[in-house]
Design a protein around this motif. Structure first.
Motif, short mmCIF file in Angstrom:
data_model
loop_
_atom_site.label_atom_id
_atom_site.label_comp_id
_atom_site.label_asym_id
_atom_site.label_seq_id
_atom_site.Cartn_x
_atom_site.Cartn_y
_atom_site.Cartn_z
N LEU A 1 -14.19 21.21 58.31
CA LEU A 1 -14.95 20.67 57.19
C LEU A 1 -14.85 21.58 55.97
N VAL A 2 -15.06 22.88 56.16
CA VAL A 2 -15.01 23.82 55.03
C VAL A 2 -13.61 23.85 54.43
N ALA A 3 -12.58 23.91 55.29
CA ALA A 3 -11.21 23.95 54.78
C ALA A 3 -10.84 22.65 54.08
N VAL B 1 -7.69 16.56 60.18
CA VAL B 1 -7.00 16.47 61.47
C VAL B 1 -5.96 17.58 61.61
N ASP B 2 -5.22 17.88 60.55
CA ASP B 2 -4.21 18.94 60.63
C ASP B 2 -4.85 20.30 60.87
N PHE C 1 -2.20 23.50 53.89
CA PHE C 1 -2.30 22.04 53.77
C PHE C 1 -2.66 21.58 52.35
N LEU C 2 -2.53 22.48 51.39
CA LEU C 2 -2.81 22.10 50.00
C LEU C 2 -1.85 21.01 49.52
N ALA C 3 -0.63 21.02 50.05
CA ALA C 3 0.35 20.00 49.63
C ALA C 3 -0.11 18.60 49.99
N ILE C 4 -0.81 18.44 51.13
CA ILE C 4 -1.30 17.12 51.52
C ILE C 4 -2.33 16.62 50.53
N GLY D 1 3.07 25.89 50.49
CA GLY D 1 2.56 26.32 51.79
C GLY D 1 2.90 25.39 52.93
N TYR D 2 3.02 24.09 52.67
CA TYR D 2 3.29 23.15 53.76
C TYR D 2 4.69 23.34 54.33
#
Length: 554
Positions: A339-341, A486-487, A431-434, A377-378
């Motif tokens: 949740l935080v991420a 989920v990731d 996961f910033l790219a997502i 990063g991804y």
């Protein structure tokens, strides 16, 4: 118009985010240059050659398998009509819900000499002793290739099916009208058209293979990822681990370059609204064969592992009347971190996407190009990112500790490294790219005229984002949040390297249980991860169902 200072503030903030994502890679190079106290020579001579060879063989084998399974299944459910085709079309996505290390965890028990599959085969053949009949050991490089291939083929399936359903339709119908048979249509028309989609899907599958640590270690394959982990955790050699991580980064860059090379000069534009291919109806025998062939990847990649996890979880709950307190704590840690991420990743993705939007409106695309490094990063394996973060996090902790000691006389240590903040930072960068991609896609569907209207009413950049764009971005933000959540839950390599002492997530709990051979308790953690992983698969299936259907031709 939006004031230049406001735009510069957004651009500067986005540039800081992009620089933060690049910092671990620079720190990785710095750590690798520090030397490793003589251990590096041992790694080069005895460890790195075997790990590199295993990694390249694993990537090559998985690449061939995902191309064959993904392209073949996409063509099957797109070009032919048979009973069960609609169900199979979305069921082929189900292996995406199961992380690779969970599939390896399940098959280690399923294919054990005393496990259910080999025991059933011996009973069927009338053989009493496992010594008289035994299947090849799944703990091998071929076993790892097969398991990873049957889990990761949906990356190729998704991209290739989308290509078959749109761009290939008109050309395939033209080829069919010229008398081309089924085989000629596939190999001479459909396959060349699908090459860009195959390249994209294969690159994603191979990056996931390179990032894998649990499945490779469970199956006894010493890859570069496993070597990085053991070099740092077992030997305590950060410089050696950083040097091996740089070798992994070279492989990742090579995979991305290979994907770009596969798509060079391959661009297809649709001048009309995409329409699906007209599938050909198969006869009874052909329908049965098509359904059986299409079901094999689903059964091996999802049904068998999921059924095993459900059975073992039921055994654990029924025998012991519930799950352990440690597993409950691991689930709570996992949900909290996710949740935080997710919130942090969405916020930063929105920031960078909005800065890019402002630059696009002012037609300053070249100056904003460096901001896209935030999505780097991804493409970096989780192990590489984690090793790269160790150095700047250590610098930060040392600097803050020195300031607090001088100011207040206290000397705290490991402020970030000793907390879950390190994990949140790693997840956000990874996961910033997502998030960025999802927000950009949502913004692309919003007409620039709304921005102009907001400006004419005196609204600034922040006001236009808050009052106009955020309400319209709600669906895109929700979809991106689901994928990031989920990731994060499934991420294992970065979690293993950066988690605080005595803190477990569902992924690390499963990893520890598999190492101890206690499959019942680990099955519950694995089943929870799979259950959550089904959510984006259901979303993808619904999108695919709405994408377009066509009536079969006789």
């Amino acid at each position: 118009m939006i004031r230049p200072r406001a735009e510069q503030a957004w651009t500067l903030a986005a540039a800081l985010v992009a620089a933060a994502v690049c910092l671990p890679l620079l720190a990785l190079a710095w750590a690798a240059a520090q030397g490793s106290d003589g251990l590096w020579s041992h790694v080069v001579q005895h460890v790195l050659p075997q790990a590199t060879r295993n990694t390249l063989l694993l990537l090559g084998g998985v690449g061939v398998l995902v191309i064959a399974l993904g392209t073949g299944s996409a063509w099957l459910v797109t070009a032919y009509a048979f009973p069960g085709r609609r169900v199979l079309a979305w069921a082929l996505l189900l292996p995406l819900a199961v992380p690779t290390y969970i599939v390896a965890f399940a098959y280690l028990d399923l294919l054990h000499p005393l496990g259910p599959i080999q025991s059933a085969l011996r009973d069927l053949l009338g053989i009493a002793s496992p010594r008289d009949f035994r299947l090849p050991d799944v703990r091998s490089l071929p076993g790892a290739i097969l398991l990873l291939g049957f889990v990761l083929y949906p990356y190729v399936y998704l991209a290739t099916r989308a290509m078959f359903m749109t761009q290939a339709a008109g050309l395939l119908e033209a080829g069919r009208s010229l008398g081309a048979g089924r085989a000629a249509l596939f190999f001479r028309v459909a396959l060349p058209l699908a090459r860009p989609a195959i390249a994209v899907g294969t690159a994603l599958a191979l990056l996931e293979t390179l990032n894998d640590i649990g499945a490779s270690e469970f199956l006894g394959v010493r890859t570069l990822t496993v070597t990085v982990y053991t070099t740092w955790v077992t030997r305590g050699d950060l410089a050696g681990a950083a040097q091996i991580a740089l070798a992994m980064l070279v492989v990742a860059v090579a995979l991305i370059a290979l994907e770009r090379h596969g798509r060079r000069r391959q661009r297809y534009a649709a001048t009309q609204r995409p329409r699906p291919m007209q599938p050909q109806r198969l006869g009874p025998l052909g329908s049965a064969c098509a359904l059986a062939l299409g079901a094999i990847p689903v059964v091996l990649g999802f049904v068998l592992p999921a059924a095993y996890l459900a059975h073992e979880s039921w055994k654990r709950v029924s025998l012991y009347g519930g799950v352990s307190d440690q597993l409950v704590a691991s689930a709570w840690n996992t949900v909290t971190l996710a949740l935080v991420a997710t919130v942090a990743t969405l916020a930063l993705g929105l920031l960078v996407a909005w800065a890019l939007r402002l630059a696009q409106l002012r037609r300053r695309t070249r100056s904003s190009a460096p901001l896209r490094l935030a999505a780097l990063g991804y493409a970096v394996p989780g192990t590489v990112l984690a090793i790269g973060l160790l150095v700047p996090l250590g610098w930060f902790d040392a600097a803050v500790g020195a300031v607090l000691e001088q100011a207040f006389g206290i000397a705290p240590r490991m402020l970030l490294m000793g907390s879950m903040a390190a994990l949140v930072i790693a997840y956000t960068m990874r996961f910033l790219a997502i998030s960025l991609g999802g927000v950009e896609a949502g913004l692309a569907r919003i007409s620039p005229s709304l921005d102009q209207a907001a400006r004419s009413l005196g609204s600034g950049a922040a006001g236009a984002l808050w009052r106009v764009h955020l309400p319209l971005l709600a669906p895109a933000l929700a979809a991106a949040a689901l994928l990031v959540f989920v990731d994060v839950m499934k991420e294992l390599p970065a979690t293993l390297l950066l988690r605080p002492l005595n803190v477990e997530t569902l992924a690390t709990w499963l990893y520890a249980e598999a190492a101890r051979g206690t499959y019942e308790e680990g099955a519950v953690a694995a089943l929870l991860i799979v259950a959550v992983g089904l959510l984006p698969v259901i979303l993808l299936a619904r999108v695919g169902a709405r994408f377009g259907t066509a009536r079969p031709t006789p």
